[in-house]
Design an enzyme around this catalytic site. Sequence first.
Site, PDB file in Angstrom:
ATOM      1  N   LYS A  44       0.835  -1.130  -0.042  1.00 30.81           N
ATOM      2  CA  LYS A  44       0.135  -0.015  -0.105  1.00 30.81           C
ATOM      3  C   LYS A  44       0.843   1.321   0.143  1.00 30.81           C
ATOM      4  CE  LYS A  44      -2.987  -2.150   3.146  1.00 30.81           C
ATOM      5  NZ  LYS A  44      -3.290  -2.312   4.693  1.00 30.81           N
ATOM      6  N   GLY A  45       2.003   1.167   0.398  1.00 25.57           N
ATOM      7  CA  GLY A  45       3.045   2.151   0.545  1.00 25.57           C
ATOM      8  C   GLY A  45       3.076   3.299  -0.465  1.00 25.57           C
ATOM      9  N   GLU A 100       7.608   2.489  -6.060  1.00 26.58           N
ATOM     10  CA  GLU A 100       7.808   1.812  -4.780  1.00 26.58           C
ATOM     11  C   GLU A 100       8.128   3.183  -4.030  1.00 26.58           C
ATOM     12  OE1 GLU A 100       7.195  -0.048  -2.944  1.00 26.58           O
ATOM     13  OE2 GLU A 100       8.444  -1.671  -2.484  1.00 26.58           O
ATOM     14  N   ASP A 101       7.717   2.641  -2.770  1.00 30.63           N
ATOM     15  CA  ASP A 101       7.792   3.843  -1.773  1.00 30.63           C
ATOM     16  C   ASP A 101       9.208   4.000  -1.230  1.00 30.63           C
ATOM     17  OD1 ASP A 101       7.617   1.462  -0.528  1.00 30.63           O
ATOM     18  OD2 ASP A 101       6.364   1.879   1.060  1.00 30.63           O
ATOM     19  N   ASP A 104      14.808  -0.472   0.708  1.00 37.59           N
ATOM     20  CA  ASP A 104      15.513  -0.522   2.190  1.00 37.59           C
ATOM     21  C   ASP A 104      16.875  -1.534   1.961  1.00 37.59           C
ATOM     22  OD1 ASP A 104      16.343  -0.419   4.798  1.00 37.59           O
ATOM     23  OD2 ASP A 104      14.299  -1.317   5.483  1.00 37.59           O
ATOM     24  N   LYS A 132      17.055   4.009   1.065  1.00 37.46           N
ATOM     25  CA  LYS A 132      17.822   3.828   2.273  1.00 37.46           C
ATOM     26  C   LYS A 132      19.124   2.971   2.033  1.00 37.46           C
ATOM     27  CE  LYS A 132      14.739   3.282   6.074  1.00 37.46           C
ATOM     28  NZ  LYS A 132      14.359   2.521   7.018  1.00 37.46           N
ATOM     29  N   PHE A 153      13.677   5.070  10.591  1.00 35.99           N
ATOM     30  CA  PHE A 153      12.402   4.448  10.153  1.00 35.99           C
ATOM     31  C   PHE A 153      11.429   5.766   9.905  1.00 35.99           C
ATOM     32  CE2 PHE A 153       8.260   2.435  10.389  1.00 35.99           C
ATOM     33  CZ  PHE A 153       8.468   1.248   9.640  1.00 35.99           C
ATOM     34  N   VAL A 154      10.902   5.538   8.590  1.00 40.94           N
ATOM     35  CA  VAL A 154      10.119   6.881   8.152  1.00 40.94           C
ATOM     36  C   VAL A 154       8.821   6.493   7.982  1.00 40.94           C
ATOM     37  CG1 VAL A 154      12.033   8.113   7.274  1.00 40.94           C
ATOM     38  CG2 VAL A 154      10.753   6.443   5.837  1.00 40.94           C
ATOM     39  N   ASP A 160       3.849   3.380   6.544  1.00 43.06           N
ATOM     40  CA  ASP A 160       3.206   3.416   7.707  1.00 43.06           C
ATOM     41  C   ASP A 160       4.003   2.887   8.813  1.00 43.06           C
ATOM     42  OD1 ASP A 160       3.654   0.860   6.403  1.00 43.06           O
ATOM     43  OD2 ASP A 160       2.383   0.077   8.077  1.00 43.06           O
ATOM     44  N   ARG A 166       0.011   6.636   7.206  1.00 45.68           N
ATOM     45  CA  ARG A 166       0.069   6.934   5.822  1.00 45.68           C
ATOM     46  C   ARG A 166      -0.417   8.131   5.087  1.00 45.68           C
ATOM     47  NH1 ARG A 166       1.352   1.664   4.105  1.00 45.68           N
ATOM     48  NH2 ARG A 166       0.306  -0.213   5.087  1.00 45.68           N
TER      49      ARG A 166
HETATM   50  P1  XMP Z   1      13.153  -3.980   1.389  1.00 47.19           P
HETATM   51  O1  XMP Z   1      14.055  -4.174   2.696  1.00 47.19           O
HETATM   52  O2  XMP Z   1      12.679  -5.356   1.138  1.00 47.19           O
HETATM   53  O3  XMP Z   1      11.857  -3.217   1.901  1.00 47.19           O
HETATM   54  O4  XMP Z   1      13.650  -3.103   0.293  1.00 47.19           O
HETATM   55  C1  XMP Z   1      10.641  -3.073   1.412  1.00 47.19           C
HETATM   56  C2  XMP Z   1       9.602  -2.490   2.225  1.00 47.19           C
HETATM   57  O5  XMP Z   1       9.881  -2.575   3.326  1.00 47.19           O
HETATM   58  C3  XMP Z   1       8.979  -1.702   4.043  1.00 47.19           C
HETATM   59  N1  XMP Z   1       9.723  -0.453   4.651  1.00 47.19           N
HETATM   60  C4  XMP Z   1       9.541   0.595   5.391  1.00 47.19           C
HETATM   61  N2  XMP Z   1       8.335   0.976   5.754  1.00 47.19           N
HETATM   62  N3  XMP Z   1       9.310   2.731   6.832  1.00 47.19           N
HETATM   63  C5  XMP Z   1       8.336   2.170   6.610  1.00 47.19           C
HETATM   64  O6  XMP Z   1       6.939   2.505   6.706  1.00 47.19           O
HETATM   65  C6  XMP Z   1      10.490   2.507   6.630  1.00 47.19           C
HETATM   66  O7  XMP Z   1      11.403   3.129   6.793  1.00 47.19           O
HETATM   67  C7  XMP Z   1      10.668   1.231   5.695  1.00 47.19           C
HETATM   68  N4  XMP Z   1      11.874   0.702   5.414  1.00 47.19           N
HETATM   69  C8  XMP Z   1      11.242  -0.287   4.682  1.00 47.19           C
HETATM   70  C9  XMP Z   1       8.356  -0.815   3.046  1.00 47.19           C
HETATM   71  O8  XMP Z   1       7.058  -1.451   2.981  1.00 47.19           O
HETATM   72  C10 XMP Z   1       9.016  -1.263   1.461  1.00 47.19           C
HETATM   73  O9  XMP Z   1       8.229  -1.316   0.611  1.00 47.19           O
HETATM   74 MG    MG Z   2       6.342  -1.031   0.486  1.00 46.95          MG
END
Ligand code: XMP
Ligand code: MG
Length: 177
Positions: A44-45, A100-101, A104, A132, A153-154, A160, A166
């Site tokens: 949903k991000g 994508e949001d 990470d 990140k 963590f954002v 969310d 959100r």
């Molecule tokens: P990866 O680690 O697979 O992460 O690249 C993908 C998903 O992890 C969530 N994510 C976060 N969600 N704040 C959030 O609200 C954050 O700082 C954060 N870091 C990772 C996110 O859903 C992302 O698509």
């Molecule tokens: Mg996401």
Amino acid sequence: MTFHEKDVDVLISEEAVQARVKELGAAITRDYQGKELTLICVLKGSAFFTIDLARAIDLPLTLEFLGVSSYHGGTETTGEVRITTDVSKPMAGKHLLIIEDIIDTGLTMSFLLENLQARHPASLKLCSLLEKPARARAKVNIDYKGFVIEDKFVVGYGLDYGEKYRNLPFVGVWKNP
Ligand code: XMP
Ligand code: MG
């Protein structure tokens, strides 16, 4: 006092987010001239980002939504990725841009890129609002990038914590109480 003030500090203001979205939209508009673009919103991000970005792109486009689950409790990704909602049509021969949001560890996106590539699109690119790099575990090339952030963590603008925040119009740092 608004509902989030004691839990969230502003990291990227609403104005900065919206200005960057406009720039990304202009770059995408230039790059996809004469092509039929399909935006794939990763739920949903990236929902808020996708909708604003779509309106900043001056091209005919198709919107698709895709849900993945990669994230089990807490703030750590497990690396285990599953498609929970798939796109509504075959993706073969289409120019796909994943929205994508945040990237990470990169594990979710490397799975998704491989999965969509296997459907034989005409092209496949990635647009992420945030990156990140501190926690990267899989190499993922981000074709259109909003902002690079520190290892915090954002929340907000689609992101969310426990499904909340959100709807904040900015990206903020969640203050672990
Ligand atoms: P990866 O680690 O697979 O992460 O690249 C993908 C998903 O992890 C969530 N994510 C976060 N969600 N704040 C959030 O609200 C954050 O700082 C954060 N870091 C990772 C996110 O859903 C992302 O698509
Ligand atoms: Mg996401």
